[in-house]
Design a protein around this motif. Structure first.
Motif, PDB file in Angstrom:
ATOM      1  N   ALA A 102       0.995  -1.321  -0.114  1.00  0.00           N
ATOM      2  CA  ALA A 102       0.168   0.138   0.015  1.00  0.00           C
ATOM      3  C   ALA A 102       0.966   0.957   0.343  1.00  0.00           C
ATOM      4  O   ALA A 102       0.802   2.266  -0.831  1.00  0.00           O
ATOM      5  N   PRO A 103       1.750   1.541   0.897  1.00  0.00           N
ATOM      6  CA  PRO A 103       3.041   2.346   1.098  1.00  0.00           C
ATOM      7  C   PRO A 103       2.753   2.587  -0.623  1.00  0.00           C
ATOM      8  O   PRO A 103       3.706   3.711  -1.243  1.00  0.00           O
ATOM      9  N   LEU A 104       3.961   1.919  -1.132  1.00  0.00           N
ATOM     10  CA  LEU A 104       4.295   1.754  -2.474  1.00  0.00           C
ATOM     11  C   LEU A 104       3.516   2.498  -3.740  1.00  0.00           C
ATOM     12  O   LEU A 104       3.723   3.330  -4.188  1.00  0.00           O
ATOM     13  N   ILE A 105       1.908   1.982  -3.612  1.00  0.00           N
ATOM     14  CA  ILE A 105       1.137   1.711  -4.156  1.00  0.00           C
ATOM     15  C   ILE A 105       0.794   3.583  -4.011  1.00  0.00           C
ATOM     16  O   ILE A 105       0.795   4.613  -4.532  1.00  0.00           O
ATOM     17  N   THR A 106       0.713   4.414  -2.772  1.00  0.00           N
ATOM     18  CA  THR A 106       0.590   5.068  -2.915  1.00  0.00           C
ATOM     19  C   THR A 106       1.357   6.310  -3.014  1.00  0.00           C
ATOM     20  O   THR A 106       1.139   7.313  -3.282  1.00  0.00           O
ATOM     21  N   THR A 107       2.662   5.964  -2.816  1.00  0.00           N
ATOM     22  CA  THR A 107       3.750   6.929  -3.382  1.00  0.00           C
ATOM     23  C   THR A 107       3.696   6.877  -5.035  1.00  0.00           C
ATOM     24  O   THR A 107       3.845   8.065  -5.043  1.00  0.00           O
ATOM     25  N   LEU A 109       0.989   6.669  -6.719  1.00  0.00           N
ATOM     26  CA  LEU A 109      -0.453   7.277  -7.020  1.00  0.00           C
ATOM     27  C   LEU A 109      -0.140   9.271  -6.922  1.00  0.00           C
ATOM     28  O   LEU A 109      -0.827   9.640  -7.708  1.00  0.00           O
ATOM     29  N   ALA A 110      -0.018   9.665  -5.931  1.00  0.00           N
ATOM     30  CA  ALA A 110       0.846  10.582  -4.963  1.00  0.00           C
ATOM     31  C   ALA A 110       1.800  11.014  -6.336  1.00  0.00           C
ATOM     32  O   ALA A 110       1.289  12.209  -6.659  1.00  0.00           O
ATOM     33  N   ILE A 111       2.246  10.302  -6.555  1.00  0.00           N
ATOM     34  CA  ILE A 111       3.311  11.190  -7.821  1.00  0.00           C
ATOM     35  C   ILE A 111       2.329  11.776  -9.669  1.00  0.00           C
ATOM     36  O   ILE A 111       3.024  12.320 -10.098  1.00  0.00           O
ATOM     37  N   LEU A 112       2.025  10.269  -9.340  1.00  0.00           N
ATOM     38  CA  LEU A 112       1.016  10.309 -10.909  1.00  0.00           C
ATOM     39  C   LEU A 112      -0.271  11.866 -10.233  1.00  0.00           C
ATOM     40  O   LEU A 112      -0.039  12.871 -11.569  1.00  0.00           O
ATOM     41  N   PHE A 113      -0.887  11.601  -9.574  1.00  0.00           N
ATOM     42  CA  PHE A 113      -2.020  12.772  -9.098  1.00  0.00           C
ATOM     43  C   PHE A 113      -1.888  14.338  -8.613  1.00  0.00           C
ATOM     44  O   PHE A 113      -2.385  15.060  -8.493  1.00  0.00           O
ATOM     45  N   VAL A 114      -0.928  13.902  -7.719  1.00  0.00           N
ATOM     46  CA  VAL A 114      -0.287  15.074  -6.492  1.00  0.00           C
ATOM     47  C   VAL A 114       0.105  15.922  -7.035  1.00  0.00           C
ATOM     48  O   VAL A 114       1.926  15.306  -6.878  1.00  0.00           O
ATOM     49  N   LEU A 123      12.808   8.397  -1.637  1.00  0.00           N
ATOM     50  CA  LEU A 123      12.000   7.823  -1.448  1.00  0.00           C
ATOM     51  C   LEU A 123      11.395   6.776  -1.796  1.00  0.00           C
ATOM     52  O   LEU A 123      11.086   5.716  -1.343  1.00  0.00           O
ATOM     53  N   ILE A 124      11.953   6.311  -3.637  1.00  0.00           N
ATOM     54  CA  ILE A 124      11.561   5.014  -4.009  1.00  0.00           C
ATOM     55  C   ILE A 124      12.732   4.121  -3.416  1.00  0.00           C
ATOM     56  O   ILE A 124      12.400   2.862  -3.447  1.00  0.00           O
ATOM     57  N   LEU A 125      13.693   4.815  -3.070  1.00  0.00           N
ATOM     58  CA  LEU A 125      15.128   3.897  -2.638  1.00  0.00           C
ATOM     59  C   LEU A 125      14.425   3.076  -1.103  1.00  0.00           C
ATOM     60  O   LEU A 125      14.159   2.072  -0.789  1.00  0.00           O
ATOM     61  N   GLY A 126      14.149   4.336  -0.546  1.00  0.00           N
ATOM     62  CA  GLY A 126      13.610   3.403   0.967  1.00  0.00           C
ATOM     63  C   GLY A 126      12.716   2.945   0.598  1.00  0.00           C
ATOM     64  O   GLY A 126      12.159   1.657   1.636  1.00  0.00           O
ATOM     65  N   SER A 127      11.435   2.967  -0.058  1.00  0.00           N
ATOM     66  CA  SER A 127      10.128   1.955  -0.073  1.00  0.00           C
ATOM     67  C   SER A 127      10.735   0.351  -0.689  1.00  0.00           C
ATOM     68  O   SER A 127      10.299  -0.304   0.108  1.00  0.00           O
ATOM     69  N   LYS A 238      -2.540  14.561   9.526  1.00  0.00           N
ATOM     70  CA  LYS A 238      -2.929  16.411   9.489  1.00  0.00           C
ATOM     71  C   LYS A 238      -1.483  17.080  10.184  1.00  0.00           C
ATOM     72  O   LYS A 238      -1.336  17.407   8.580  1.00  0.00           O
ATOM     73  N   LYS A 239      -0.599  16.446  10.410  1.00  0.00           N
ATOM     74  CA  LYS A 239       0.419  17.195  11.069  1.00  0.00           C
ATOM     75  C   LYS A 239       1.942  16.207  10.013  1.00  0.00           C
ATOM     76  O   LYS A 239       2.677  17.498   9.489  1.00  0.00           O
ATOM     77  N   ILE A 240       1.439  15.187   9.438  1.00  0.00           N
ATOM     78  CA  ILE A 240       3.738  14.703   9.006  1.00  0.00           C
ATOM     79  C   ILE A 240       2.712  14.269   7.172  1.00  0.00           C
ATOM     80  O   ILE A 240       3.995  14.153   6.818  1.00  0.00           O
ATOM     81  N   GLY A 241       1.185  14.198   7.453  1.00  0.00           N
ATOM     82  CA  GLY A 241       1.783  14.260   5.572  1.00  0.00           C
ATOM     83  C   GLY A 241       1.259  12.816   5.499  1.00  0.00           C
ATOM     84  O   GLY A 241       1.350  11.302   6.071  1.00  0.00           O
ATOM     85  N   ALA A 242       0.606  12.041   3.932  1.00  0.00           N
ATOM     86  CA  ALA A 242      -0.165  10.935   3.590  1.00  0.00           C
ATOM     87  C   ALA A 242       1.041  10.081   3.365  1.00  0.00           C
ATOM     88  O   ALA A 242       1.385   8.862   3.676  1.00  0.00           O
ATOM     89  N   LEU A 243       2.630  10.680   2.775  1.00  0.00           N
ATOM     90  CA  LEU A 243       3.283   9.925   1.972  1.00  0.00           C
ATOM     91  C   LEU A 243       4.189   9.009   3.992  1.00  0.00           C
ATOM     92  O   LEU A 243       4.936   8.096   3.877  1.00  0.00           O
TER      93      LEU A 243
END
Length: 293
Positions: A102-107, A109-114, A123-127, A238-243
């Motif tokens: 799920a976190p990788l998919i979130t990343t 999707l975020a890159i594509l749409f946000v 970010l990619i390496l850590g994931s 809210k405080k540290i973000g979705a990713l």
């Protein structure tokens, strides 16, 4: 690390969620169906959140109300029914690993749409490092992947649902309190699952709730894993973000394996320890350099 307390809150929430695979499996073994488990835990959680939530019923606009509907649908009904169904069809290891994508998919999707999210190398390496660690922890040195197409597809559906939930909740968290958001998620989760009982009627007998294993696990899933954890998760997003919050989902298998070692006497192998270390390293790398507004 900035907002350390909220990072720790997200980690603590994930630690609790990591144990819920066991609770759900026990309830399935006692005869509860996936939709029944979800409906019961969200009804109890909704009653709990109503006590502390503002009495305001509606959001500021119909558009926002639609976003809350989506949150209840993807983060509630689709996620939990898909995950619970997968646990009943496939191996727990398979489900745990697929859901942890799920976190990788979130990343992605975020890159594509946000627009504000950028695909940085850390970010990619850590994931990817964290995902490798997840594989080592879950399979615990036994690299035998046993496929169940329907069960694994349902687990992947749950992972995609949580990814969408993570991005949408960040959007509404800019304008609404964590308690209001959580209450809305529970409400629309209940509303969207009820019609499913027209296709699959309720089956669990009332006498079954007298068993300590049933009501005990249901209370834990409802009050702790739903009411408290969803509230804490909303605050963390809210405080540290979705990713940043989403990346902590990689820690899920660590708590699952630890719980298995403590309560089920399952061995914690060297491979699992190495995997846990990789997860921690990957999450640290990804969150240290994540760019999110």
């Amino acid at each position: 690390m900035k907002h350390l307390g909220f990072h720790l809150l997200a980690i603590f929430t994930i630690a609790i969620w990591g144990v819920t695979f066991v609770n759900t499996k026990v309830l399935l073994q006692h005869g509860l169906q996936p939709m029944e488990i979800f409906l019961l835990r969200f009804i109890v959680a909704y009653l709990c959140i109503w006590i502390i939530s503002p009495r305001r019923l509606w959001s500021e606009s119909w558009r926002d109300e639609g976003l809350f509907f989506i949150l209840g649908l993807v983060g509630g009904t689709i996620y939990f029914v898909a995950e619970n169904t997968a646990l009943g069809l496939s191996y727990v290891n398979n489900v745990s690993f697929i859901v942890c994508t799920a976190p990788l998919i979130t990343t992605f999707l975020a890159i594509l749409f946000v627009r504000s999210i950028k695909a940085t190398f850390p970010l990619i390496l850590g994931s990817l490092i964290a995902l490798l660690g997840v594989a080592l922890v879950i399979y615990n040195g036994h690299f035998v992947l046993k496929l169940n197409p329907l069960g694994d597809f349902m687990a992947l559906t749950a992972a995609f649902s949580w990814a969408i939930y993570s991005l949408v909740i960040k959007k509404v968290s800019l304008r609404y309190s964590a308690t209001f958001i959580t209450r809305k998620v529970f409400f629309y989760g209940i509303i969207t699952v009820v019609p499913m009982f027209l296709l699959v009627p309720w089956q669990f007998p009332a006498a079954g709730f007298l068993k300590p294993a049933v009501w005990g696990n249901l209370l834990f899933l409802s009050v702790v894993a739903s009411f408290l954890c969803f509230l804490w998760w909303s605050v963390a997003v809210k405080k540290i973000g979705a990713l940043s919050t989403s990346n902590y989902v990689y820690l899920n298998p660590v708590t699952t394996v630890l719980a298995s070692a403590l309560f089920l006497n399952e061995p914690m192998t060297i491979m699992a320890c190495v995997g846990s270390a990789l997860i921690l390293l990957g999450v640290y790398i990804a969150n240290r350099n994540s760019v999110e507004s």
